[in-house]
Design an enzyme around this catalytic site. Structure first.
Site, PDB file in Angstrom:
ATOM      1  N   LYS A  35      85.162   2.286  84.646  1.00 47.03           N
ATOM      2  CA  LYS A  35      85.404   3.705  84.972  1.00 47.03           C
ATOM      3  C   LYS A  35      85.595   3.873  86.481  1.00 47.03           C
ATOM      4  O   LYS A  35      85.338   2.941  87.260  1.00 47.03           O
ATOM      5  CB  LYS A  35      84.222   4.540  84.495  1.00 47.03           C
ATOM      6  N   ARG A 131      70.704  14.216  80.178  1.00 44.15           N
ATOM      7  CA  ARG A 131      72.010  14.589  80.723  1.00 44.15           C
ATOM      8  C   ARG A 131      72.931  14.841  79.545  1.00 44.15           C
ATOM      9  O   ARG A 131      73.384  15.952  79.324  1.00 44.15           O
ATOM     10  CB  ARG A 131      72.515  13.399  81.556  1.00 44.15           C
ATOM     11  N   TYR A 260      81.654  12.285 118.827  1.00 49.03           N
ATOM     12  CA  TYR A 260      81.347  13.718 118.693  1.00 49.03           C
ATOM     13  C   TYR A 260      79.869  14.000 118.925  1.00 49.03           C
ATOM     14  O   TYR A 260      79.005  13.297 118.388  1.00 49.03           O
ATOM     15  CB  TYR A 260      81.716  14.208 117.288  1.00 49.03           C
ATOM     16  N   MET A 308      86.682  11.127 111.371  1.00 46.03           N
ATOM     17  CA  MET A 308      87.545  11.093 110.184  1.00 46.03           C
ATOM     18  C   MET A 308      88.327   9.771 110.082  1.00 46.03           C
ATOM     19  O   MET A 308      88.433   9.196 108.993  1.00 46.03           O
ATOM     20  CB  MET A 308      88.512  12.276 110.220  1.00 46.03           C
TER      21      MET A 308
END
Ligand SMILES: *Cc1c(COP(=O)(O)O)cnc(C)c1O
Length: 363
Positions: A35, A131, A260, A308
């Site tokens: 998956k 679940r 940053y 990023m």
């Protein structure tokens, strides 16, 4: 291709890890869970490579199964979440998919579907994950109605999923196993019910959970399975190496900061390499200062915030480093699980999170 950022996929190691699952559970049929794009490795490429080795495949959702069939994969495919509509039921029959039914609603859908053929069905029991799955008291009735349904195959499989099998000292797995066995015993049917319980960590750490079918996923991708070191760690081989080039180098002075918001400040004159990979590629923004990056044979610390498209690495301790040198973010030298832990997450999230901007290269 301009940028040299790559995920190298070691298909032979995926096969070797699958064969290790077979050695751990030799009496079971071990279904390779592929998956989520084979945990980020490429579902079609992995399925093609494993098709002569794996017993069969499992995916989470219907669309993943269709992708495999469109690519010509003919092995059995189990859809772990099953389907939601009559069109999907009919299509599942055409494509010879095996469907998990985890709710009364899905059972009603199958019983009402009036298809011509024989649907392969797994029923899912909730034994503690809370679940998906039927509760024990719903099982007997569900089995009876499905066994009497003309378009359902005789050979039902009853499955469940463990919540804590990665924690070796937890007795949760044994309690789920006992509950499963009790609930199965209460079902009266002339047919033999086959069962499936184990994911990777149960398959390796709790052999008493082995049954007709096991469902190994993460172990195929070479990630150590448990909350502590285990003999199996040495058998599992890494299957993805994430690499990126150094595209900038500079020297900064003591007390200057990087990236940053100045989240890291040097305490000596430091050489900083800027590497072309960032959170948009799937490198985790949460990675802490000091997370290792492998450059020219040495582990070097990540410094400052992950951006990023870029990260910064302190390469002061390297004798030689140049623009164009390659950094390994994880792979043979830096276990993906180590990066995950330093980023407050798990290897599953990092592997499945490598974005489509990163080409997969098959070796
Ligand atoms: C994902 C999944 C697996 C595989 O789990 P791993 O921990 O990756 O081995 C097995 N069964 C079900 C139902 C799953 O959703």
């Amino acid at each position: 291709m301009s940028r040299n950022t790559r995920a190298i996929i070691h298909l032979e190691n995926i096969k070797s890890n699958y064969l290790f699952a077979n050695r751990c559970a030799p009496s079971s049929k071990n279904i390779a869970v592929i998956k989520a794009d084979a945990y980020g490795h490429g579902i079609v490429e992995v399925a093609k490579y494993l098709q002569n080795t794996a017993y069969s495949f499992a995916v989470a959702i219907f669309d993943e199964a269709l992708e495999l069939r469109a690519a010509g994969i003919t092995k059995d495919i189990l859809v772990l979440q099953g389907v939601q509509t009559h069109e999907e039921v009919a299509s599942s029959l055409r494509h010879d998919l095996t469907l998990t039914l985890h709710s009364k609603k899905q059972i009603e859908l199958i019983l009402a579907s009036q298809v011509a053929g024989s649907l392969k069905i797994w029923l899912k029991l909730d034994t503690g994950m809370h679940r998906l799955g039927l509760v024990g008291s719903e099982l007997g009735d569900a089995v009876k109605r499905l066994e009497n349904c003309p378009w359902v195959d005789d050979e039902l499989v009853i499955s469940t999923h463990f919540s804590n099998a990665d924690v070796l000292d937890d007795d949760c797995t044994n309690r789920q196993l006992q509950l499963f066995n009790q609930q199965i015993k209460q079902v009266s049917t002339p047919k033999t019910l086959r069962s499936s319980l184990s994911n990777s960590s149960a398959l390796v750490g709790f052999p008493e959970t082995h049954s007709h079918f096991n469902r190994p996923g993460i172990m195929l991708y070479g990630v150590p399975l448990f909350d502590r070191a285990h003999a199996s760690d040495a058998e599992l081989r890494p299957t993805m190496t994430l690499k990126a080039p150094i595209i900038g180098l500079r020297t900064i002075q003591p007390a200057e900061s990087v990236g940053y918001n100045g989240k890291w400040t040097s305490n000596r004159e430091s050489n900083i390499a800027t590497v072309s990979v960032g959170y948009a590629d799937g490198y985790p923004r949460q990675a802490a200062n000091g997370t290792p990056v492998f450059i020219n044979g040495k582990r070097c610390p990540l410094v400052g915030r992950v951006s990023m498209d870029l990260i910064s690495v302190d390469v002061t301790d390297l004798a030689l480093v140049e623009i164009g040198d390659t950094a390994e973010l994880w792979g043979n030298n830096i276990p993906v699980k180590e990066v995950a832990t330093l980023s407050n997450t798990i290897a599953y999230e990092l592997l499945t999170g490598v974005s489509k901007r990163v080409p997969r290269i098959y070796s």
